[in-house]
Design a protein around this motif. Structure first.
Motif, PDB file in Angstrom:
ATOM      1  N   ALA A 185     -18.020  48.076 -42.383  1.00  0.00           N
ATOM      2  CA  ALA A 185     -19.331  47.460 -42.555  1.00  0.00           C
ATOM      3  C   ALA A 185     -19.721  46.534 -41.406  1.00  0.00           C
ATOM      4  O   ALA A 185     -20.887  46.163 -41.292  1.00  0.00           O
ATOM      5  CB  ALA A 185     -19.372  46.679 -43.872  1.00  0.00           C
ATOM      6  N   PHE A 186     -18.749  46.152 -40.594  1.00  0.00           N
ATOM      7  CA  PHE A 186     -19.014  45.304 -39.438  1.00  0.00           C
ATOM      8  C   PHE A 186     -18.359  45.927 -38.213  1.00  0.00           C
ATOM      9  O   PHE A 186     -17.381  46.678 -38.330  1.00  0.00           O
ATOM     10  CB  PHE A 186     -18.465  43.895 -39.660  1.00  0.00           C
ATOM     11  N   VAL A 187     -18.908  45.634 -37.034  1.00  0.00           N
ATOM     12  CA  VAL A 187     -18.377  46.237 -35.812  1.00  0.00           C
ATOM     13  C   VAL A 187     -18.309  45.178 -34.721  1.00  0.00           C
ATOM     14  O   VAL A 187     -19.211  44.347 -34.591  1.00  0.00           O
ATOM     15  CB  VAL A 187     -19.239  47.445 -35.384  1.00  0.00           C
ATOM     16  N   ASP A 188     -17.250  45.204 -33.957  1.00  0.00           N
ATOM     17  CA  ASP A 188     -17.072  44.271 -32.842  1.00  0.00           C
ATOM     18  C   ASP A 188     -17.745  44.832 -31.597  1.00  0.00           C
ATOM     19  O   ASP A 188     -17.526  45.994 -31.221  1.00  0.00           O
ATOM     20  CB  ASP A 188     -15.585  44.045 -32.573  1.00  0.00           C
ATOM     21  N   ILE A 189     -18.573  43.993 -30.965  1.00  0.00           N
ATOM     22  CA  ILE A 189     -19.285  44.387 -29.754  1.00  0.00           C
ATOM     23  C   ILE A 189     -19.094  43.313 -28.696  1.00  0.00           C
ATOM     24  O   ILE A 189     -18.361  42.344 -28.924  1.00  0.00           O
ATOM     25  CB  ILE A 189     -20.785  44.584 -30.041  1.00  0.00           C
ATOM     26  N   VAL A 190     -19.751  43.461 -27.556  1.00  0.00           N
ATOM     27  CA  VAL A 190     -19.735  42.422 -26.525  1.00  0.00           C
ATOM     28  C   VAL A 190     -21.164  42.155 -26.063  1.00  0.00           C
ATOM     29  O   VAL A 190     -22.026  43.028 -26.128  1.00  0.00           O
ATOM     30  CB  VAL A 190     -18.852  42.792 -25.318  1.00  0.00           C
ATOM     31  N   GLY A 191     -21.372  40.950 -25.599  1.00  0.00           N
ATOM     32  CA  GLY A 191     -22.690  40.565 -25.125  1.00  0.00           C
ATOM     33  C   GLY A 191     -22.730  40.422 -23.624  1.00  0.00           C
ATOM     34  O   GLY A 191     -22.061  39.553 -23.061  1.00  0.00           O
ATOM     35  N   GLY A 192     -23.474  41.285 -22.962  1.00  0.00           N
ATOM     36  CA  GLY A 192     -23.719  41.164 -21.536  1.00  0.00           C
ATOM     37  C   GLY A 192     -22.525  41.407 -20.651  1.00  0.00           C
ATOM     38  O   GLY A 192     -21.441  41.802 -21.099  1.00  0.00           O
TER      39      GLY A 192
END
Length: 414
Positions: free
Chosen positions: A333-340
């Motif tokens: 239900a949640f996913v790890d991402i990165v910003g920039g």
């Protein structure tokens, strides 16, 4: 695995929430989405708190998009966008009605270049009416469309307060997604694109499950005297809280709690004899039930003690607490991402679709781009520009990027 919209290109001119959520969901379904921001950026990039200088609020609705920054108020910027239109399927925009035409980017212009283009417009009040020129944020629509009044009424006439969640924005983004997908399907039959516009006002009304009740002309509180919207919240023995899906004033709810508490005497209490009596004494019956609930230390224990399958108890949690549950892991239900480019780590909600024969959603490690992070790749491929042409546009301020973005061998310039 194949994605449903992997052959679709979207030029996303939207800012804030109501438009960007549509673009995010199209990207989750496999579309290539190019977010085109003005030189001063999407305002949600500046919403705090942030992680390593990147806003999770922005990331939630823009992850998976390629980000470029282009000044569309300048003829050169307009020409760059027009050069990408022949390859595009959808243009998303949430300017005030008429602004796209003033920029020289209205449907008549775009469809002349690409007859199959679909232009999807999101606005506060819709096009072609007396309120079209008014701006709109979620708090404005909540006030105007009955949400703020309804919440106060349900809370016994509490002072009016703005809701912390932007319901009007998110409802509208979801309705716009449906409209865009319908326009794509229709284009398969006709071969032509079209405009589709969605208003925040009508989206908010459509998602108000009490709207038709309020329009009957009868006492609006009648619809609020029963049902699960009256399910109260109770304290557990450990300081946590639960809500139980029962209206204690209804015959069924009252029968269930009297049996669970082993309190047959309540049925003979004149305060609780009829539904009308129980409505008048709601606070008292909730206090009695709340005292009984307070002996338990979990929602599961409350459910077991009640012993009726249709009655559920749910613990009051934060989003972060739900993210730590087994369900969240099992469902993804949640996913790890990165910003920039700084690769700021953060977690966002995953899209809710699960296809048998297709892939969808945000890929783990996906990037929510910095402003202008993908300028060069996108403009080379979709606008046919070489590095010299892009350099010239940068020097003119037509193309720009965030502080972290630098063109090769041009330190200090952005």
């Amino acid at each position: 695995m194949e994605r449903p919209l992997e052959d679709v290109l979207v030029l996303d001119l939207t800012r804030a929430v109501a438009g960007p959520i549509t673009g995010r969901l199209l990207a989750d379904l496999g579309a290539r989405v190019v977010k085109i921001e003005p030189p001063d950026a999407d305002l949600t990039r500046f919403i705090v708190p942030n992680v390593d200088g990147f806003s999770p609020y922005f990331a939630q609705f823009n992850v998976g998009k390629e980000c470029i920054s282009l000044d569309l108020t300048q003829p050169a910027g307009r020409d760059v966008l027009l050069s990408m239109v022949p390859k595009a399927d959808i243009v998303l925009e949430n300017y005030r009605p008429g602004v796209l035409d003033k920029l020289g980017l209205g449907y008549d212009v775009l469809s002349e270049i690409n007859p199959g283009i679909i232009v999807a417009s999101v606005s506060g009040w819709g096009h072609g009416n007396s309120r079209s020129g008014r701006g709109a944020f979620a708090s404005v629509l909540h006030a105007e469309a009955g949400v703020t009044e309804m919440v106060s009424r349900r809370r016994g006439g509490d002072a009016y307060r703005n809701d912390p969640m932007s319901h009007a924005d998110t409802y509208t983004g979801l309705h716009a997604l449906g409209a865009v997908l319908a326009a794509l399907h229709m284009r398969m039959r006709t071969g032509r694109g079209q405009t589709v516009e969605v208003s925040m006002a009508e989206s908010t009304l459509m998602c108000n499950d009490q709207a038709a009740t309020d329009l009957t002309g009868q006492d609006p509180m009648i619809g609020f005297k029963g049902g699960q919207n009256w399910a109260a919240v109770y304290a557990l023995s450990n300081g946590r809280h639960v809500t139980v899906t029962l209206d204690l004033t209804a015959n069924f709810g009252f029968k269930v709690i009297a049996a669970a508490m082993n309190r047959p005497d309540l049925r003979d209490d004149p305060r609780f004899a009829r539904i009308e009596d129980r409505v008048l004494h709601r606070d008292e019956i909730e206090a009695i039930f709340g005292e009984w609930v307070s002996q338990f230390d979990s929602a599961e224990a409350v459910e077991t003690a009640i012993g009726v399958k249709s009655v559920m108890a749910a613990e009051v949690r934060t989003v972060a607490e739900l993210a730590e549950t087994d369900w969240a892991a099992e469902r993804g239900a949640f996913v790890d991402i990165v910003g920039g480019e700084a690769a700021a780590p953060m977690t966002v909600p995953q899209s809710p679709w699960r296809f048998r024969a297709a892939d969808a959603g945000v890929a783990p490690g996906a990037v929510a781009g910095d402003r202008g992070q993908h300028n060069r790749e996108v403009l080379r491929e979709l606008a046919g520009l070489d590095d010299r042409a892009i350099d010239a546009l940068e020097d003119q301020g037509i193309v720009s990027a965030g502080e972290a973005i630098r063109r090769p061998n041009a330190a200090g310039r952005r």
